[in-house]
Design a protein around this motif. Structure first.
Motif, mmCIF file in Angstrom:
data_model
loop_
_atom_site.group_PDB
_atom_site.id
_atom_site.type_symbol
_atom_site.label_atom_id
_atom_site.label_comp_id
_atom_site.label_asym_id
_atom_site.label_seq_id
_atom_site.Cartn_x
_atom_site.Cartn_y
_atom_site.Cartn_z
ATOM 1 N N SER A 10 -40.139 6.168 92.356
ATOM 2 C CA SER A 10 -38.721 6.062 91.518
ATOM 3 C C SER A 10 -37.702 6.657 91.950
ATOM 4 O O SER A 10 -36.402 6.271 91.504
ATOM 5 N N ASP A 11 -37.814 8.019 92.805
ATOM 6 C CA ASP A 11 -36.626 8.517 93.342
ATOM 7 C C ASP A 11 -35.883 7.621 94.562
ATOM 8 O O ASP A 11 -36.439 7.100 95.342
ATOM 9 N N ILE A 12 -34.522 7.325 94.024
ATOM 10 C CA ILE A 12 -33.668 6.460 94.913
ATOM 11 C C ILE A 12 -32.874 7.239 95.732
ATOM 12 O O ILE A 12 -31.817 7.819 95.077
ATOM 13 N N SER A 13 -32.823 7.508 96.962
ATOM 14 C CA SER A 13 -31.813 8.020 97.729
ATOM 15 C C SER A 13 -30.782 7.486 98.390
ATOM 16 O O SER A 13 -30.697 6.122 98.484
ATOM 17 N N ARG A 14 -29.930 7.963 98.899
ATOM 18 C CA ARG A 14 -28.822 7.538 99.478
ATOM 19 C C ARG A 14 -29.431 6.420 100.859
ATOM 20 O O ARG A 14 -28.976 5.338 100.957
ATOM 21 N N ALA A 15 -30.440 7.159 101.261
ATOM 22 C CA ALA A 15 -31.020 6.491 102.478
ATOM 23 C C ALA A 15 -31.557 5.133 102.121
ATOM 24 O O ALA A 15 -31.506 4.013 102.911
ATOM 25 N N ASP A 16 -32.248 5.259 100.924
ATOM 26 C CA ASP A 16 -33.093 4.102 100.211
ATOM 27 C C ASP A 16 -31.727 2.891 99.887
ATOM 28 O O ASP A 16 -32.141 1.896 100.202
ATOM 29 N N VAL A 17 -30.704 3.297 99.480
ATOM 30 C CA VAL A 17 -29.664 2.230 99.275
ATOM 31 C C VAL A 17 -29.084 1.612 100.494
ATOM 32 O O VAL A 17 -28.990 0.572 100.653
ATOM 33 N N CYS A 18 -28.858 2.387 101.612
ATOM 34 C CA CYS A 18 -28.660 1.898 102.776
ATOM 35 C C CYS A 18 -29.754 0.794 103.183
ATOM 36 O O CYS A 18 -29.270 -0.154 103.848
ATOM 37 N N LEU A 19 -30.962 1.275 103.106
ATOM 38 C CA LEU A 19 -31.925 0.340 103.333
ATOM 39 C C LEU A 19 -31.984 -0.976 102.684
ATOM 40 O O LEU A 19 -32.118 -2.143 103.153
ATOM 41 N N LEU A 20 -31.737 -0.818 101.329
ATOM 42 C CA LEU A 20 -31.848 -1.839 100.350
ATOM 43 C C LEU A 20 -30.533 -2.776 100.997
ATOM 44 O O LEU A 20 -30.649 -4.111 100.930
ATOM 45 N N ALA A 21 -29.336 -2.387 101.247
ATOM 46 C CA ALA A 21 -28.141 -3.157 101.765
ATOM 47 C C ALA A 21 -28.643 -3.856 103.134
ATOM 48 O O ALA A 21 -28.264 -4.967 103.217
ATOM 49 N N GLN A 22 -29.243 -3.049 103.850
ATOM 50 C CA GLN A 22 -29.657 -4.038 104.864
ATOM 51 C C GLN A 22 -30.763 -5.131 104.800
ATOM 52 O O GLN A 22 -30.579 -6.137 105.530
#
Length: 308
Positions: A10-22
Motif C-alpha cells: 500500500s505504500d506508494i513511493s516517488r519511484a513507484d509513481v515514476c514506474l506507473l507513468a512509464q
C-alpha cells in the motif's frame, strides 16, 4: 509453500509513481484501460509539483491503491479498489509485460478479494473489462465472477460476498491449501503491523509469515474444519521422521521448554494452516526438511475456545 508469494503493497513511493507513468505510456499496457490517455502526463505533473517521498495519501483518496509485488519485492503492476456503499470496483494492471502470461493477474485478484471482502467488508466486487481483453475475462471468471452485463464496449462482471465465502469453504477441503481463520488472520496481521510500523522493514521471519498469510484461504473461525492447525493448536509433527509434539503460539507466548513454538519460527510458520495428514517440504536453518502432520491433539475452535 516453498515458492515466494505475490503481495500487495500500500505504500506508494516517488519511484513507484515514476514506474506507473512509464507503464501508462505503453500502448500495449493501456490498450484495454478506460483510463484517460493523459494519465501518464498527469503523473509526471504530480511528480513535478509534489516534492514528497511518499504519495500514499494521494493514491488512496478514492479507495485503496496497491502496487503488485513479487516475493522478491519487484513491483510488476497495480491494483485500484474504488469503494462504494453497495459495491467495490476492482482495476488490475500488470505493467511489466515480461510477466504477462505468468498468472500474476490471477494471484493479484485473489489478494485483492481478501482485502475487499475481509478488510473493507464490501458486499460485492465488480470489474469492468474491455470486451477484447480475453485474458482478464478468463482470470476473473476463474476467480468466481459472473457476467452481469455484456456490451460491445465492455463486460461488467461481479462477485458477491456470499458466493465468495461459499467458494472459500469449498476450497478449504482441497489438499495442499493453507487454511487460516479470519480471527487468526486479524490477530497475526495486527501483530505484524504493531511491530513493523513507521517504515520498518519486515525481518525474514515476519516476511515469511506475511507470505503465508497472503497465500492462505481465509474462512470463518466458527466453520474451520477440526483437522486444521490454527493458532494455539497442539499437534504431533514428524520432521524428517522425528516426531515432535508442539503447540503453535504467538511470539509473546513461545516457550521451547514446553514445546510452545512461535509462529515466527520456521516450524511454526510451516505448520500454520496445514491439516492432519499433510506432507510437505519446508526450509529450515539446517536445510530442507520433510514435514508430516501426524495428529492434531487440540484445536481451540473445535473446543469452543475462541478467546485463545
Amino acid at each position: 509453500m516453498l515458492s515466494p508469494a505475490l503481495y500487495l503493497r500500500s505504500d506508494i513511493s516517488r519511484a513507484d509513481v515514476c514506474l506507473l507513468a512509464q507503464w501508462l505510456q505503453q500502448e500495449d499496457v493501456c490498450r484495454y484501460l478506460s483510463e484517460s490517455q493523459n494519465v501518464s502526463a498527469s503523473l509526471t505533473g504530480v511528480l513535478d509539483r509534489v516534492h514528497l517521498p511518499s504519495f500514499t495519501h494521494l493514491f488512496s483518496q478514492d479507495g485503496r491503491f496497491f502496487m503488485i509485488c513479487t516475493g522478491a519485492g519487484q513491483a510488476v503492476g497495480y491494483v485500484r479498489l474504488l469503494v462504494g456503499p453497495a459495491e467495490t470496483e476492482i482495476v488490475i494492471v500488470i505493467g511489466e509485460q515480461q510477466n504477462w502470461g505468468r498468472k500474476l493477474g490471477s494471484q493479484a485478484i485473489r489478494e485483492s478479494l481478501k482485502i475487499a471482502f475481509y478488510d473493507l467488508r464490501s458486499p460485492k466486487v465488480v470489474a469492468k473489462i474491455h470486451a477484447g481483453n480475453t485474458r482478464s475475462l478468463r482470470a476473473f471468471a476463474r476467480a468466481g465472477f459472473i457476467v452481469e452485463a455484456d456490451a460491445p464496449s465492455g463486460v461488467r462482471m461481479a462477485l458477491t460476498l456470499e458466493v465468495y465465502l461459499a467458494r472459500q469453504q469449498e476450497m478449504a477441503g482441497q489438499p495442499g491449501e493453507i487454511i487460516l481463520t479470519d480471527l487468526d488472520k486479524t490477530r497475526l496481521t495486527a501483530w505484524i503491523d504493531r511491530h513493523f510500523q513507521n517504515g520498518v522493514e519486515l525481518n525474514w521471519p515476519a516476511l515469511n509469515l506475511d507470505d503465508e498469510i497472503s497465500k492462505a484461504v481465509v474462512i470463518d473461525s466458527h466453520k474451520v474444519p477440526d483437522d486444521i492447525v490454527t493458532m494455539n493448536s497442539k499437534a504431533v509433527v514428524k520432521i524428517n521422521s522425528t516426531p515432535l509434539t508442539v503447540r503453535l503460539a504467538f511470539p509473546e507466548d513461545a516457550d521451547w521448554s514446553r514445546r510452545h513454538v512461535s509462529i515466527l519460527s520456521p516450524v511454526g510458520t510451516a505448520i500454520l494452516g496445514t491439516r492432519e495428514g499433510d506432507r510437505f517440504a519446508w526450509r529450515l536453518p539446517s536445510g530442507r526438511a520433510e514435514f508430516r502432520i501426524e495428529r492434531l491433539l487440540y484445536q481451540p475452535e473445535a473446543a469452543g475456545d475462541f478467546h485463545l
